[in-house]
Every structure is written in structure tokens, then in C-alpha cells.
Design a protein around this motif. Sequence first.
Motif, PDB file in Angstrom:
ATOM      1  N   VAL A 189      25.059 -63.045 -44.568  1.00 49.65           N
ATOM      2  CA  VAL A 189      26.004 -62.081 -44.018  1.00 49.65           C
ATOM      3  C   VAL A 189      26.802 -61.481 -45.176  1.00 49.65           C
ATOM      4  N   VAL A 190      26.853 -60.151 -45.274  1.00 47.85           N
ATOM      5  CA  VAL A 190      27.591 -59.491 -46.361  1.00 47.85           C
ATOM      6  C   VAL A 190      29.030 -59.999 -46.381  1.00 47.85           C
ATOM      7  N   SER A 191      29.449 -60.539 -47.540  1.00 48.64           N
ATOM      8  CA  SER A 191      30.785 -61.129 -47.631  1.00 48.64           C
ATOM      9  C   SER A 191      31.689 -60.389 -48.620  1.00 48.64           C
ATOM     10  N   PHE A 192      31.383 -60.481 -49.941  1.00 44.22           N
ATOM     11  CA  PHE A 192      32.274 -59.808 -50.895  1.00 44.22           C
ATOM     12  C   PHE A 192      31.573 -59.476 -52.199  1.00 44.22           C
ATOM     13  N   ASN A 193      32.174 -58.522 -52.923  1.00 47.51           N
ATOM     14  CA  ASN A 193      31.770 -58.214 -54.289  1.00 47.51           C
ATOM     15  C   ASN A 193      33.005 -58.316 -55.176  1.00 47.51           C
TER      16      ASN A 193
ATOM     17  N   CYS B 294      23.509 -65.241 -53.364  1.00 40.57           N
ATOM     18  CA  CYS B 294      23.788 -64.084 -54.212  1.00 40.57           C
ATOM     19  C   CYS B 294      22.546 -63.196 -54.293  1.00 40.57           C
ATOM     20  N   ALA B 295      22.760 -61.899 -54.160  1.00 35.98           N
ATOM     21  CA  ALA B 295      21.645 -60.947 -54.246  1.00 35.98           C
ATOM     22  C   ALA B 295      22.169 -59.568 -54.583  1.00 35.98           C
ATOM     23  N   GLY B 296      21.566 -58.923 -55.563  1.00 37.91           N
ATOM     24  CA  GLY B 296      21.951 -57.562 -55.921  1.00 37.91           C
ATOM     25  C   GLY B 296      23.291 -57.485 -56.637  1.00 37.91           C
ATOM     26  N   GLY B 297      23.617 -56.294 -57.125  1.00 38.15           N
ATOM     27  CA  GLY B 297      24.908 -56.074 -57.762  1.00 38.15           C
ATOM     28  C   GLY B 297      25.039 -56.665 -59.145  1.00 38.15           C
ATOM     29  N   TYR B 298      23.923 -57.072 -59.764  1.00 39.42           N
ATOM     30  CA  TYR B 298      23.973 -57.674 -61.090  1.00 39.42           C
ATOM     31  C   TYR B 298      22.699 -57.308 -61.816  1.00 39.42           C
TER      32      TYR B 298
ATOM     33  N   ASP C 212      27.422 -55.083 -61.982  1.00 40.30           N
ATOM     34  CA  ASP C 212      28.672 -55.828 -62.050  1.00 40.30           C
ATOM     35  C   ASP C 212      28.321 -57.273 -61.733  1.00 40.30           C
ATOM     36  N   ALA C 213      29.236 -58.038 -61.200  1.00 35.39           N
ATOM     37  CA  ALA C 213      28.938 -59.399 -60.772  1.00 35.39           C
ATOM     38  C   ALA C 213      28.021 -59.364 -59.550  1.00 35.39           C
ATOM     39  N   PRO C 214      27.271 -60.421 -59.306  1.00 35.03           N
ATOM     40  CA  PRO C 214      26.373 -60.458 -58.146  1.00 35.03           C
ATOM     41  C   PRO C 214      27.123 -60.286 -56.827  1.00 35.03           C
ATOM     42  N   ASN C 215      26.473 -59.636 -55.867  1.00 42.07           N
ATOM     43  CA  ASN C 215      26.992 -59.561 -54.509  1.00 42.07           C
ATOM     44  C   ASN C 215      26.882 -60.931 -53.850  1.00 42.07           C
ATOM     45  N   VAL C 216      27.831 -61.242 -52.975  1.00 40.78           N
ATOM     46  CA  VAL C 216      27.883 -62.568 -52.363  1.00 40.78           C
ATOM     47  C   VAL C 216      27.767 -62.454 -50.843  1.00 40.78           C
ATOM     48  N   TYR C 217      26.908 -63.301 -50.288  1.00 36.09           N
ATOM     49  CA  TYR C 217      26.663 -63.351 -48.843  1.00 36.09           C
ATOM     50  C   TYR C 217      26.925 -64.765 -48.327  1.00 36.09           C
ATOM     51  N   THR C 218      27.369 -64.873 -47.099  1.00 38.63           N
ATOM     52  CA  THR C 218      27.447 -66.180 -46.442  1.00 38.63           C
ATOM     53  C   THR C 218      26.043 -66.635 -46.070  1.00 38.63           C
ATOM     54  N   ASP C 219      25.713 -67.882 -46.400  1.00 36.76           N
ATOM     55  CA  ASP C 219      24.379 -68.441 -46.152  1.00 36.76           C
ATOM     56  C   ASP C 219      24.288 -68.913 -44.702  1.00 36.76           C
ATOM     57  N   ILE C 220      23.575 -68.174 -43.867  1.00 37.60           N
ATOM     58  CA  ILE C 220      23.481 -68.469 -42.443  1.00 37.60           C
ATOM     59  C   ILE C 220      22.929 -69.865 -42.189  1.00 37.60           C
ATOM     60  N   SER C 221      21.992 -70.316 -43.020  1.00 37.03           N
ATOM     61  CA  SER C 221      21.345 -71.610 -42.779  1.00 37.03           C
ATOM     62  C   SER C 221      22.333 -72.765 -42.760  1.00 37.03           C
TER      63      SER C 221
ATOM     64  N   GLN D  48      26.940 -68.425 -60.182  1.00 39.18           N
ATOM     65  CA  GLN D  48      28.196 -69.137 -60.433  1.00 39.18           C
ATOM     66  C   GLN D  48      28.744 -68.802 -61.814  1.00 39.18           C
ATOM     67  N   GLN D  49      27.876 -68.731 -62.795  1.00 39.04           N
ATOM     68  CA  GLN D  49      28.324 -68.397 -64.155  1.00 39.04           C
ATOM     69  C   GLN D  49      28.939 -67.007 -64.204  1.00 39.04           C
ATOM     70  N   GLN D  50      28.308 -66.056 -63.529  1.00 32.22           N
ATOM     71  CA  GLN D  50      28.812 -64.687 -63.525  1.00 32.22           C
ATOM     72  C   GLN D  50      30.134 -64.574 -62.772  1.00 32.22           C
ATOM     73  N   TRP D  51      30.372 -65.516 -61.875  1.00 28.96           N
ATOM     74  CA  TRP D  51      31.635 -65.552 -61.132  1.00 28.96           C
ATOM     75  C   TRP D  51      32.598 -66.602 -61.700  1.00 28.96           C
ATOM     76  N   ASN D  52      32.347 -67.029 -62.932  1.00 26.97           N
ATOM     77  CA  ASN D  52      33.223 -67.987 -63.622  1.00 26.97           C
ATOM     78  C   ASN D  52      33.423 -69.267 -62.821  1.00 26.97           C
ATOM     79  N   ASN D  53      32.348 -69.691 -62.135  1.00 25.29           N
ATOM     80  CA  ASN D  53      32.367 -70.925 -61.344  1.00 25.29           C
ATOM     81  C   ASN D  53      33.466 -70.941 -60.285  1.00 25.29           C
ATOM     82  N   GLU D  54      33.744 -69.772 -59.728  1.00 24.13           N
ATOM     83  CA  GLU D  54      34.799 -69.665 -58.714  1.00 24.13           C
ATOM     84  C   GLU D  54      34.256 -69.368 -57.326  1.00 24.13           C
ATOM     85  N   LEU D  55      32.938 -69.421 -57.156  1.00 23.76           N
ATOM     86  CA  LEU D  55      32.354 -69.107 -55.854  1.00 23.76           C
ATOM     87  C   LEU D  55      32.606 -70.226 -54.849  1.00 23.76           C
TER      88      LEU D  55
END
Length: 239
Positions: A200-204, A172-176, A213-222, A159-166
Amino acid sequence: FACVCVCLCWLAVMAILGLIVHGFKIINGNKAPENSMQYMVSLQSKFGFHLCGGFLIREDVVVTAAHCDELEPYQILVGSHNLKGSNRRLIKIQSRCKHPDYKTVGLGNDIMLLKVSISLSPTDNQICSVAGWGKTLNSHDVDDLQVVNVSIINPKVCQQQWNNELPPNVICAGGYNTNKGFCQGDSGGPLVCDGKAVGVVSFNRNANCNYPDAPNVYTDISKYLPWINKFLKEKKCST
């Protein structure tokens, strides 16, 4: 089994209690390939002794035999084929539900559900994998499926790396702080941890695949299991 001594001790205890031991060993089997059966769990006593096996049907629900209730399982071990493995996790059993018609093994209905105390979501720094046919650093799609290992990132750090805009319900996994992650064209693919699809792969960030760069973001299936289960049950999309 943890060791011959533990097995012999439990056999002795069960004999003293007059319990019938069913399905205690795998006969003439072979060692399971590493990470091939991550749905398997070990039902354990409060002191860490293996009692019975079981398997996950949902991230917080285990199926096992009803007669295992006689051994009073306290917790489950997940995350490792080896009972002493470094990746193992111990999760407390929250509740047990034997089939209402179960009386003894010989009369059938030998099935029980266990609800564990927490959802088995990915943990910080856990190594998972993501796969896809998306763009590479050479800026072109590929014909052969690509896979890469990525680490789970703490939600607060992400969240910090995404400026609390997630948005909510993401992983989050990878890309950071790494040179690994997904790229455009990989959207919709799975984030797999311990043999289970958890995201599920969502956005970077700004379609930038030149990591770090900023962390990669996935939709949490659970977080969407009720919706998924409803679709599977009704076999149609409901709004």
C-alpha cells in the motif's frame, strides 16, 4: 505442458500405477493472456515435471485437488504462465492437508490445501506496478488514472538509503536510481506484483517526487493478513 514427451511419460507412469487421471487437459481452450492469472500455480515433482494445477488463496496457501496427492507433489511453480518462463519460481511444499472426508474422487470432497515453505513476497529487482491519481512532475493532480512500473529494492539497501530509520513491515520499490515512482495523492494505492496487490503506497522522502531520491515505501500487506482475515470473518473492526 512442458512438452508432449513429458505428458506421454507421465501418462504411462500413471497407467502403470493404476491411477485414474482426472482433469488432465483443457479442451478447446485458448492461450491465457500474459500475466492475467498469476494466482495459478503448477504442482510439480522433485524433478520439475508438471503434475497438477492449483491456485493461491493466500501468499503461502494453495488450493488443489485431493487426488493430486497420489502423485506426490514436491514443489509449486509460480510467476509465469509458461512452465519454462524466465519469471518462474519454484517453492517447496511444506505440508499437505487433504479434506478429512476425502476417500476417492467418486465420493467427493476432492480438495486439498498446500502450505508452501516461504511467503511469496516480492523479490529483489522484480518489476511491479503502482497506480494512482496523484501529482505528476508538473505538480498537479490528474483526472486519468496513471500507472508506472517500478522495481523492488533490496530491504537492506532501502534501510541504508533511509539511514536505518524505516519502520517495520514495509516494502521498497521505485524512487531510487530511477525516474519512476509515486507522488502525493497516490497514497493508499496498490503496489501490484504478478497480478497481486502486495503493498500500500505509504510515503516518500520529504514529499519529493523529483526522482531519483530515496526509495518509495509501501506497507507490506502480507504482514497484516491475520488482521485482514479477522475483519473479513467478523465483518467488523476489532482492536
